[in-house]
Every structure is written in C-alpha cells, then in structure tokens.
Design a protein around this motif. Structure first.
Motif, mmCIF file in Angstrom:
data_model
loop_
_atom_site.group_PDB
_atom_site.id
_atom_site.type_symbol
_atom_site.label_atom_id
_atom_site.label_comp_id
_atom_site.label_asym_id
_atom_site.label_seq_id
_atom_site.Cartn_x
_atom_site.Cartn_y
_atom_site.Cartn_z
ATOM 1 N N VAL A 109 19.583 53.567 25.696
ATOM 2 C CA VAL A 109 18.632 52.344 26.168
ATOM 3 C C VAL A 109 19.779 51.097 26.533
ATOM 4 C CG1 VAL A 109 17.030 51.335 25.624
ATOM 5 C CG2 VAL A 109 16.933 53.579 25.897
ATOM 6 N N GLU A 150 19.890 48.831 29.423
ATOM 7 C CA GLU A 150 19.112 47.082 30.010
ATOM 8 C C GLU A 150 20.335 46.633 29.655
ATOM 9 O OE1 GLU A 150 15.422 47.303 26.409
ATOM 10 O OE2 GLU A 150 17.484 46.954 25.858
ATOM 11 N N GLU A 151 21.904 47.048 29.268
ATOM 12 C CA GLU A 151 22.563 46.063 29.544
ATOM 13 C C GLU A 151 23.423 46.059 30.950
ATOM 14 O OE1 GLU A 151 25.841 47.137 26.947
ATOM 15 O OE2 GLU A 151 24.498 45.493 25.156
ATOM 16 N N PRO A 181 15.160 44.445 30.225
ATOM 17 C CA PRO A 181 14.374 45.950 29.045
ATOM 18 C C PRO A 181 13.634 46.534 29.685
ATOM 19 C CG PRO A 181 13.521 43.589 29.242
ATOM 20 C CD PRO A 181 14.356 43.630 30.901
ATOM 21 N N LEU A 182 14.070 47.413 29.509
ATOM 22 C CA LEU A 182 13.396 49.435 29.126
ATOM 23 C C LEU A 182 12.151 49.449 28.432
ATOM 24 C CD1 LEU A 182 15.811 51.699 29.541
ATOM 25 C CD2 LEU A 182 14.813 50.003 31.733
ATOM 26 N N ASP A 183 11.111 48.699 29.244
ATOM 27 C CA ASP A 183 9.691 48.219 28.250
ATOM 28 C C ASP A 183 8.870 49.248 27.388
ATOM 29 O OD1 ASP A 183 10.021 45.453 28.557
ATOM 30 O OD2 ASP A 183 8.831 45.884 30.175
ATOM 31 N N TRP A 211 14.389 48.778 36.857
ATOM 32 C CA TRP A 211 15.343 47.815 37.636
ATOM 33 C C TRP A 211 14.765 47.512 39.427
ATOM 34 C CZ3 TRP A 211 21.275 50.505 36.862
ATOM 35 C CH2 TRP A 211 21.221 50.824 35.615
ATOM 36 N N GLN A 217 11.928 44.180 38.695
ATOM 37 C CA GLN A 217 13.044 42.886 38.605
ATOM 38 C C GLN A 217 13.338 42.146 39.772
ATOM 39 O OE1 GLN A 217 11.244 42.572 35.369
ATOM 40 N NE2 GLN A 217 12.529 41.243 35.868
#
Length: 87
Positions: free
Chosen positions: A47, A51-52, A57-59, A82, A85
């Motif tokens: 994760v 995320e990086e 962020p993966l909520d 992704w 966003q």
C-alpha cells in the motif's frame, strides 16, 4: 488501463511479495495471499509503495481489502483510484 500502469503495479507487487516471483510470473488471476505469500506486513508495504507511486492515498473508505484477492482485482482498484485523481 494503460499497459505501462499495469506493469508498474506488477513490479511493485513482485517487489513486495513474500515468495520469490518475477513480474512476468504475475497474471490477473494470481492470488496475492495464497500464491505470493502476502501477509499483513506485506500488504502495508505494498500500500505504501502504491501510494508513493501514484501520489494518491488508497482510502480505507474504498474498502481496499476487498480487492486484495487477485492481482487483477488489485490492479483494477488501483487504476480506478489513480484515474479519479487525474479528473
């Protein structure tokens, strides 16, 4: 989904897997826990790397755990996060 994005996710999954696997050995139906040996620590590591890589962020609200059974489902989930966003 872009092949480049899928390949990026595949490389991250291979790097975090608890079993020795190359990215080329991972397919849509590859089971993350049963075949790649992911445990809770491995999932957290994955994760963080996702995320990086995506800058997103993966909520928890998106119920990430429901998409951790196979590489294909994980990839679809990450791609959708992704892509949202970018909108």
């Amino acid at each position: 989904m872009e092949k480049q994005r899928e390949d990026q996710i595949r490389r991250l999954v291979a790097a975090c897997a608890r079993t020795a696997v190359t990215p080329e050995e991972i397919h849509g139906d590859t089971a993350l826990i049963d075949e790649l040996g992911f445990d809770s620590v491995g999932i957290i590591d994955l994760v963080i790397k996702l995320e990086e890589a995506g800058g997103v962020p993966l909520d928890d609200d998106d119920d990430f755990a429901d998409h951790m059974d196979t590489f294909g489902r994980l990839t679809e989930y990450v791609d959708s996060v992704w892509s949202r966003q970018k909108e």
